[in-house]
Write a protein that holds these residues in place. Structure first.
Motif, PDB file in Angstrom:
ATOM      1  N   LEU A   1      38.406  46.334  43.660  1.00 26.16           N
ATOM      2  CA  LEU A   1      37.316  46.775  44.836  1.00 26.16           C
ATOM      3  C   LEU A   1      36.310  46.509  44.286  1.00 26.16           C
ATOM      4  O   LEU A   1      34.862  46.298  45.074  1.00 26.16           O
ATOM      5  N   SER A   2      36.045  46.187  43.093  1.00 27.03           N
ATOM      6  CA  SER A   2      34.397  46.050  42.237  1.00 27.03           C
ATOM      7  C   SER A   2      34.414  44.140  43.058  1.00 27.03           C
ATOM      8  O   SER A   2      32.873  44.055  43.138  1.00 27.03           O
ATOM      9  N   ARG A   3      35.684  43.681  43.052  1.00 27.30           N
ATOM     10  CA  ARG A   3      35.037  42.647  43.309  1.00 27.30           C
ATOM     11  C   ARG A   3      35.098  42.072  44.508  1.00 27.30           C
ATOM     12  O   ARG A   3      34.879  41.209  45.096  1.00 27.30           O
ATOM     13  N   GLY A   4      35.156  42.912  45.689  1.00 26.54           N
ATOM     14  CA  GLY A   4      35.252  42.962  47.040  1.00 26.54           C
ATOM     15  C   GLY A   4      34.356  41.979  47.448  1.00 26.54           C
ATOM     16  O   GLY A   4      34.695  40.995  48.524  1.00 26.54           O
ATOM     17  N   LYS A   5      33.383  41.668  46.706  1.00 27.10           N
ATOM     18  CA  LYS A   5      32.246  40.834  47.940  1.00 27.10           C
ATOM     19  C   LYS A   5      32.046  39.452  47.010  1.00 27.10           C
ATOM     20  O   LYS A   5      31.052  38.449  47.453  1.00 27.10           O
ATOM     21  N   ALA A   6      33.005  39.499  45.935  1.00 25.80           N
ATOM     22  CA  ALA A   6      33.039  37.595  45.263  1.00 25.80           C
ATOM     23  C   ALA A   6      34.012  37.015  46.319  1.00 25.80           C
ATOM     24  O   ALA A   6      34.669  37.626  46.807  1.00 25.80           O
ATOM     25  N   HIS A   7      33.915  35.429  45.748  1.00 21.12           N
ATOM     26  CA  HIS A   7      35.148  34.431  46.249  1.00 21.12           C
ATOM     27  C   HIS A   7      36.115  34.686  46.139  1.00 21.12           C
ATOM     28  O   HIS A   7      37.074  34.579  46.974  1.00 21.12           O
ATOM     29  N   PHE A   8      36.355  35.032  45.333  1.00 22.73           N
ATOM     30  CA  PHE A   8      38.452  35.609  44.718  1.00 22.73           C
ATOM     31  C   PHE A   8      37.491  36.465  43.107  1.00 22.73           C
ATOM     32  O   PHE A   8      37.026  36.319  42.595  1.00 22.73           O
ATOM     33  N   LEU A   9      39.077  37.187  43.250  1.00 24.52           N
ATOM     34  CA  LEU A   9      38.946  37.492  41.826  1.00 24.52           C
ATOM     35  C   LEU A   9      40.174  36.755  40.687  1.00 24.52           C
ATOM     36  O   LEU A   9      41.090  36.058  41.183  1.00 24.52           O
ATOM     37  N   SER A  10      39.488  36.308  39.951  1.00 25.36           N
ATOM     38  CA  SER A  10      40.174  36.444  38.077  1.00 25.36           C
ATOM     39  C   SER A  10      41.426  37.225  37.967  1.00 25.36           C
ATOM     40  O   SER A  10      40.930  37.750  37.879  1.00 25.36           O
ATOM     41  N   ILE A  11      42.605  37.034  37.716  1.00 29.86           N
ATOM     42  CA  ILE A  11      43.322  37.164  37.031  1.00 29.86           C
ATOM     43  C   ILE A  11      42.908  37.903  35.319  1.00 29.86           C
ATOM     44  O   ILE A  11      43.568  38.264  35.329  1.00 29.86           O
ATOM     45  N   GLU A  12      42.838  36.868  34.864  1.00 30.02           N
ATOM     46  CA  GLU A  12      42.968  36.214  33.978  1.00 30.02           C
ATOM     47  C   GLU A  12      41.792  36.790  33.243  1.00 30.02           C
ATOM     48  O   GLU A  12      41.326  38.239  32.875  1.00 30.02           O
ATOM     49  N   GLN A  13      40.413  37.055  33.682  1.00 29.91           N
ATOM     50  CA  GLN A  13      39.311  38.791  33.870  1.00 29.91           C
ATOM     51  C   GLN A  13      39.714  39.503  34.039  1.00 29.91           C
ATOM     52  O   GLN A  13      39.129  40.945  33.321  1.00 29.91           O
ATOM     53  N   ALA A  14      39.905  39.565  34.825  1.00 28.83           N
ATOM     54  CA  ALA A  14      40.750  41.517  35.665  1.00 28.83           C
ATOM     55  C   ALA A  14      41.190  41.658  34.086  1.00 28.83           C
ATOM     56  O   ALA A  14      41.084  42.728  34.301  1.00 28.83           O
ATOM     57  N   ILE A  15      42.325  41.047  33.741  1.00 27.05           N
ATOM     58  CA  ILE A  15      43.288  42.224  32.764  1.00 27.05           C
ATOM     59  C   ILE A  15      42.196  41.627  31.053  1.00 27.05           C
ATOM     60  O   ILE A  15      42.390  42.638  30.358  1.00 27.05           O
ATOM     61  N   ARG A  16      41.689  40.853  31.357  1.00 26.08           N
ATOM     62  CA  ARG A  16      40.608  41.030  30.351  1.00 26.08           C
ATOM     63  C   ARG A  16      39.587  42.183  30.048  1.00 26.08           C
ATOM     64  O   ARG A  16      39.948  42.700  29.382  1.00 26.08           O
ATOM     65  N   ALA A  17      39.312  42.575  31.378  1.00 28.85           N
ATOM     66  CA  ALA A  17      38.476  44.008  31.329  1.00 28.85           C
ATOM     67  C   ALA A  17      39.705  45.309  31.283  1.00 28.85           C
ATOM     68  O   ALA A  17      39.328  46.012  30.841  1.00 28.85           O
ATOM     69  N   ILE A  18      40.261  45.012  32.323  1.00 29.62           N
ATOM     70  CA  ILE A  18      41.506  45.903  32.112  1.00 29.62           C
ATOM     71  C   ILE A  18      41.619  46.095  30.346  1.00 29.62           C
ATOM     72  O   ILE A  18      41.567  47.480  29.895  1.00 29.62           O
ATOM     73  N   ARG A  19      41.953  45.441  29.413  1.00 30.37           N
ATOM     74  CA  ARG A  19      42.707  45.374  27.936  1.00 30.37           C
ATOM     75  C   ARG A  19      41.455  46.149  27.728  1.00 30.37           C
ATOM     76  O   ARG A  19      41.504  46.489  26.545  1.00 30.37           O
ATOM     77  N   THR A  20      39.997  45.548  27.774  1.00 37.39           N
ATOM     78  CA  THR A  20      38.606  45.993  27.280  1.00 37.39           C
ATOM     79  C   THR A  20      39.113  47.425  26.896  1.00 37.39           C
ATOM     80  O   THR A  20      37.954  48.627  26.517  1.00 37.39           O
ATOM     81  N   LEU A  21      38.867  48.231  28.514  1.00 33.75           N
ATOM     82  CA  LEU A  21      39.181  49.130  28.829  1.00 33.75           C
ATOM     83  C   LEU A  21      39.658  50.567  28.800  1.00 33.75           C
ATOM     84  O   LEU A  21      39.343  51.297  28.396  1.00 33.75           O
ATOM     85  N   MET A  22      41.173  49.769  28.207  1.00 33.15           N
ATOM     86  CA  MET A  22      42.181  50.212  27.942  1.00 33.15           C
ATOM     87  C   MET A  22      42.769  49.581  26.941  1.00 33.15           C
ATOM     88  O   MET A  22      43.512  48.885  26.876  1.00 33.15           O
TER      89      MET A  22
END
Length: 81
Positions: free
Chosen positions: A19-40
């Motif tokens: 949802l935070s990436r909704g305005k972006a051109h696309f969602l990078s799976i690699e960046q998303a996983i990195r963000a989730i692993r940082t959060l959790m």
């Protein structure tokens, strides 16, 4: 004063990231996983599990996905919308 903390599940984290990436051109799976692993940092889900959660949330919310995670199975990035 009462403090209420909601438990963040990996599913909620994935959906919130999408949802935070909704305005972006696309969602990078690699960046998303990195963000989730940082959060959790103690998240026991595999990268493949996270990839599937993120892809499903992206489809539900109409966010194009770049399957750019480098794995032994998929060596080339894929872009889907």
């Amino acid at each position: 004063m009462t403090h209420t903390f909601h438990t963040v599940t990996v599913e909620r984290a994935a959906e919130a990231y999408v949802l935070s990436r909704g305005k972006a051109h696309f969602l990078s799976i690699e960046q998303a996983i990195r963000a989730i692993r940082t959060l959790m940092p103690v998240c026991k889900a595999t990268d493949r599990d996270l990839e599937e959660l993120l892809a499903a949330a992206s489809i539900i919310h109409g966010v194009p996905v770049a399957f750019d995670l480098k794995t032994a199975v998929a060596a080339e990035p894929r872009l889907h919308s």
